[in-house]
Scaffold this motif. Sequence first.
Motif, PDB file in Angstrom:
ATOM      1  N   LYS A  61      70.462  -4.485  -2.053  1.00 20.94           N
ATOM      2  CA  LYS A  61      71.871  -4.192  -1.771  1.00 20.94           C
ATOM      3  C   LYS A  61      72.779  -5.156  -2.515  1.00 20.94           C
ATOM      4  O   LYS A  61      73.830  -4.772  -3.049  1.00 20.94           O
ATOM      5  CB  LYS A  61      72.136  -4.263  -0.271  1.00 20.94           C
ATOM      6  N   ARG A  67      78.473   1.497 -15.222  1.00 21.27           N
ATOM      7  CA  ARG A  67      78.092   0.156 -14.780  1.00 21.27           C
ATOM      8  C   ARG A  67      76.611   0.055 -14.462  1.00 21.27           C
ATOM      9  O   ARG A  67      76.095  -1.053 -14.319  1.00 21.27           O
ATOM     10  CB  ARG A  67      78.931  -0.246 -13.563  1.00 21.27           C
ATOM     11  N   ASP A  68      75.939   1.190 -14.333  1.00 23.78           N
ATOM     12  CA  ASP A  68      74.503   1.147 -14.100  1.00 23.78           C
ATOM     13  C   ASP A  68      73.721   1.483 -15.369  1.00 23.78           C
ATOM     14  O   ASP A  68      72.556   1.859 -15.305  1.00 23.78           O
ATOM     15  CB  ASP A  68      74.117   2.098 -12.964  1.00 23.78           C
ATOM     16  N   LYS A 101      72.999  -4.063  -6.140  1.00 25.84           N
ATOM     17  CA  LYS A 101      73.838  -2.871  -6.305  1.00 25.84           C
ATOM     18  C   LYS A 101      75.320  -3.220  -6.152  1.00 25.84           C
ATOM     19  O   LYS A 101      76.161  -2.685  -6.882  1.00 25.84           O
ATOM     20  CB  LYS A 101      73.429  -1.810  -5.282  1.00 25.84           C
ATOM     21  N   ASP A 102      75.635  -4.101  -5.207  1.00 25.64           N
ATOM     22  CA  ASP A 102      77.030  -4.522  -5.039  1.00 25.64           C
ATOM     23  C   ASP A 102      77.528  -5.266  -6.277  1.00 25.64           C
ATOM     24  O   ASP A 102      78.686  -5.113  -6.685  1.00 25.64           O
ATOM     25  CB  ASP A 102      77.163  -5.419  -3.804  1.00 25.64           C
ATOM     26  N   THR A 103      76.646  -6.066  -6.870  1.00 21.29           N
ATOM     27  CA  THR A 103      77.022  -6.790  -8.077  1.00 21.29           C
ATOM     28  C   THR A 103      77.305  -5.817  -9.217  1.00 21.29           C
ATOM     29  O   THR A 103      78.287  -5.972  -9.952  1.00 21.29           O
ATOM     30  CB  THR A 103      75.907  -7.767  -8.498  1.00 21.29           C
ATOM     31  N   LEU A 104      76.470  -4.802  -9.358  1.00 18.02           N
ATOM     32  CA  LEU A 104      76.674  -3.805 -10.407  1.00 18.02           C
ATOM     33  C   LEU A 104      77.986  -3.048 -10.210  1.00 18.02           C
ATOM     34  O   LEU A 104      78.646  -2.668 -11.179  1.00 18.02           O
ATOM     35  CB  LEU A 104      75.513  -2.811 -10.430  1.00 18.02           C
ATOM     36  N   ALA A 105      78.351  -2.847  -8.947  1.00 16.09           N
ATOM     37  CA  ALA A 105      79.585  -2.109  -8.660  1.00 16.09           C
ATOM     38  C   ALA A 105      80.833  -2.931  -8.960  1.00 16.09           C
ATOM     39  O   ALA A 105      81.912  -2.369  -9.182  1.00 16.09           O
ATOM     40  CB  ALA A 105      79.604  -1.678  -7.196  1.00 16.09           C
ATOM     41  N   ASN A 106      80.690  -4.254  -9.000  1.00 20.64           N
ATOM     42  CA  ASN A 106      81.859  -5.116  -9.178  1.00 20.64           C
ATOM     43  C   ASN A 106      81.932  -5.793 -10.540  1.00 20.64           C
ATOM     44  O   ASN A 106      82.975  -6.320 -10.901  1.00 20.64           O
ATOM     45  CB  ASN A 106      81.867  -6.198  -8.096  1.00 20.64           C
TER      46      ASN A 106
END
Length: 293
Positions: free
Chosen positions: A81, A97-98, A84-89
């Motif tokens: 998690k 971003r992915d 994934k949060d890091t990738l979103a920000n």
Amino acid sequence: MLKKQRDFLRIRHAKEYIDGVRKNPFFFKAPPKQWIMIGAGALMMSAAIAGAVGLTYLPMFRLTSITVSGTTIVNPDDIQKNVKDTLANYGYPLIARDNVYLIRTSAIEARLKQGFALETAVVQRNGTALDVSVKEKIMTVVLRTKEKTIFLGLDGAYVRDATAEESRAIDVRIGTAIPTEGEALVPLQEDLPIILDTQNDPATSLSVESASHALDIVTLLKQRAIRVETLAFDGATALFTRVTTDQAYDLYFDLNRPVIEQISALAAIINKPSFSEPSEYIDLRFGAYVYVK
């Protein structure tokens, strides 16, 4: 004079028809060629940028999975998690971003260390997957007395009692119990210091120095390829400890002296070409004098 006036009026009337109020809207004046080139260049550049951005969204470049290894206490789902949060920000505007080839692995590693008590965090690309390998920091010390087994913080203060399952796993680790076939033991951190109070002492804490020295002994000996099994204290306020290891001999440490100095004395002994492994112990408590038996 008349000729000059005539030429002036001719030019003035001509401008009125070409650019002024008398301009015929049905006649088109072609723009200069340089503006055509500039416009074409801008369109081509915009198309190239749009194409490059579009490529980042192709399925073959998108992240498909995240695998986590090295955890014992931390839940791997929490690690995933966090990633994934890091990738979103973190990422670049407009770009996917992915996209696995544009992911900033250094940003993920830094965010993991901020969010969890980790000694190391390494993120590597594996095709369209991310492999996350972590090593947790030792945050507790085990103290086993005659009565019970408890967890202490690195400041030596009481944290909580060990569960029956954790006590069983500790028994197996230190060799006082044998696991049954197929038994699933509670995971324990690999380098968890396990202190055995050999006295009938109902202690529930240690001094900050004792807890810190215990962790230093485990950590520094591991760097010398020596794995610590237990640290024996003759009471919670003991000045010395006997350390059992995976070697044929034990080690004696003075808890009032810097551990690094005693480790250096040990290295000076075992690194000698003439070193003969003792069958009982190496005593490091007396400074420059090291006793071997």
